[in-house]
Design a protein around this motif. Structure first.
Motif, PDB file in Angstrom:
ATOM      1  N   ILE A 100     -61.166  81.006  31.143  1.00 11.92           N
ATOM      2  CA  ILE A 100     -61.951  81.755  30.162  1.00 11.92           C
ATOM      3  C   ILE A 100     -61.454  81.371  28.780  1.00 11.92           C
ATOM      4  CG2 ILE A 100     -62.449  84.032  29.207  1.00 11.92           C
ATOM      5  CD1 ILE A 100     -62.392  85.154  31.986  1.00 11.92           C
ATOM      6  N   GLY A 101     -62.390  81.047  27.897  1.00  2.11           N
ATOM      7  CA  GLY A 101     -62.052  80.747  26.516  1.00  2.11           C
ATOM      8  C   GLY A 101     -62.136  82.005  25.661  1.00  2.11           C
ATOM      9  N   VAL A 102     -61.151  82.182  24.803  1.00  2.00           N
ATOM     10  CA  VAL A 102     -61.120  83.314  23.880  1.00  2.00           C
ATOM     11  C   VAL A 102     -60.991  82.742  22.478  1.00  2.00           C
ATOM     12  CG1 VAL A 102     -59.799  85.346  23.146  1.00  2.00           C
ATOM     13  CG2 VAL A 102     -60.101  84.874  25.577  1.00  2.00           C
ATOM     14  N   HIS A 103     -61.912  83.136  21.611  1.00  2.00           N
ATOM     15  CA  HIS A 103     -61.908  82.661  20.229  1.00  2.00           C
ATOM     16  C   HIS A 103     -61.691  83.862  19.311  1.00  2.00           C
ATOM     17  CE1 HIS A 103     -62.859  79.810  17.031  1.00  2.00           C
ATOM     18  NE2 HIS A 103     -63.408  80.853  16.434  1.00  2.00           N
ATOM     19  N   PRO A 104     -60.453  84.073  18.865  1.00  2.00           N
ATOM     20  CA  PRO A 104     -60.160  85.267  18.071  1.00  2.00           C
ATOM     21  C   PRO A 104     -60.615  85.203  16.611  1.00  2.00           C
ATOM     22  CG  PRO A 104     -58.166  84.007  18.420  1.00  2.00           C
ATOM     23  CD  PRO A 104     -59.250  83.332  19.210  1.00  2.00           C
ATOM     24  N   GLY A 105     -61.019  84.043  16.138  1.00  2.00           N
ATOM     25  CA  GLY A 105     -61.425  83.922  14.744  1.00  2.00           C
ATOM     26  C   GLY A 105     -62.805  84.510  14.492  1.00  2.00           C
TER      27      GLY A 105
END
Length: 102
Positions: A47-52
């Motif tokens: 799973i990819g998580v993009h916090p920006g």
């Protein structure tokens, strides 16, 4: 959020021409070639998580991302954080850099 904003604009009388935005991304051969061996298995749970976010007020707190990533790794997923070079400090602030599964 895009559809909601378009609906609001249409409600206010703006002409809205297109409401269908594709969300699927197909990897290229170069993308697939860049994958590490562990990510190539059919049972890989990634799973990819993009916090920006484009604006800071839209950004979820680092502690929330930290908890989400902990929950995902506890559930057996490998989490890949994504971001631009400018978001490197943000990813480090989440505090999971180097943890197993991330």
């Amino acid at each position: 959020a895009i559809i909601r904003n378009l609906d609001m604009a249409a409600f206010l009388g703006a002409k809205v021409s297109e409401r269908d935005y594709p969300t699927e991304i197909a990897p290229t051969t170069a993308d697939e070639d860049a994958l590490p061996d562990w990510a190539r298995t059919p049972d890989a749970r990634i799973i990819g998580v993009h916090p920006g976010a484009s604006k800071e007020f839209k950004r979820w707190p680092a502690a929330h991302f930290r908890q989400l990533i902990t929950d995902l790794t506890d559930a057996g997923f490998t989490v890949v954080m994504t971001g631009s070079p400018a978001e490197k400090d943000l990813c480090k602030a989440i505090g999971v850099d180097g943890n197993a599964g991330v």
